[in-house]
Design an enzyme around this catalytic site. Structure first.
Site, mmCIF file in Angstrom:
data_model
loop_
_atom_site.group_PDB
_atom_site.id
_atom_site.type_symbol
_atom_site.label_atom_id
_atom_site.label_comp_id
_atom_site.label_asym_id
_atom_site.label_seq_id
_atom_site.Cartn_x
_atom_site.Cartn_y
_atom_site.Cartn_z
ATOM 1 N N CYS A 22 -11.118 -1.186 -1.829
ATOM 2 C CA CYS A 22 -10.679 0.147 -2.232
ATOM 3 C C CYS A 22 -10.547 0.222 -3.758
ATOM 4 C CB CYS A 22 -9.335 0.477 -1.579
ATOM 5 S SG CYS A 22 -7.964 -0.543 -2.169
ATOM 6 N N CYS A 25 -8.042 -2.213 -5.167
ATOM 7 C CA CYS A 25 -8.546 -3.593 -5.117
ATOM 8 C C CYS A 25 -9.513 -3.834 -6.282
ATOM 9 C CB CYS A 25 -9.243 -3.863 -3.791
ATOM 10 S SG CYS A 25 -8.174 -3.718 -2.346
#
Length: 91
Positions: A22, A25
């Site tokens: 994501c 991340c």
């Protein structure tokens, strides 16, 4: 699934970014790379996306960061200064 890249050296720090890929991340990976570079660390970075592997490491919230196999934080992206402290701490 995981991917690995490195700035090779014999005593390289292993940095693991745990998450699904994501935006948070990805941001954690960028900040970790920047912090390691500013510290002049030799490092190997691995992106861990396998939920089973994350659970085995005790991670329940992503993004998470592990240094040399030890989870240092989860559920947030730290500021660069905090990340430098985590990466520069004795292992």
């Amino acid at each position: 699934m995981s991917s690995t890249w490195s700035c090779e050296a014999e005593s390289a720090v292993k940095i693991q970014i745990l998450g699904t890929g994501c935006a948070k991340c990805q941001k954690l990976a960028q900040v970790a790379e920047q912090a390691a570079g500013e510290l002049g660390l030799a490092y190997e970075m691995e992106k861990v996306t396998d939920p089973m592997r994350m659970a085995q490491m005790g991670v329940m919230r992503t993004p998470a960061l592990a240094v040399d196999g030890v989870v240092k934080l989860s559920g947030r992206v730290p500021e660069a200064a905090e990340l430098k402290l985590l990466l520069g701490a004795p292992r």
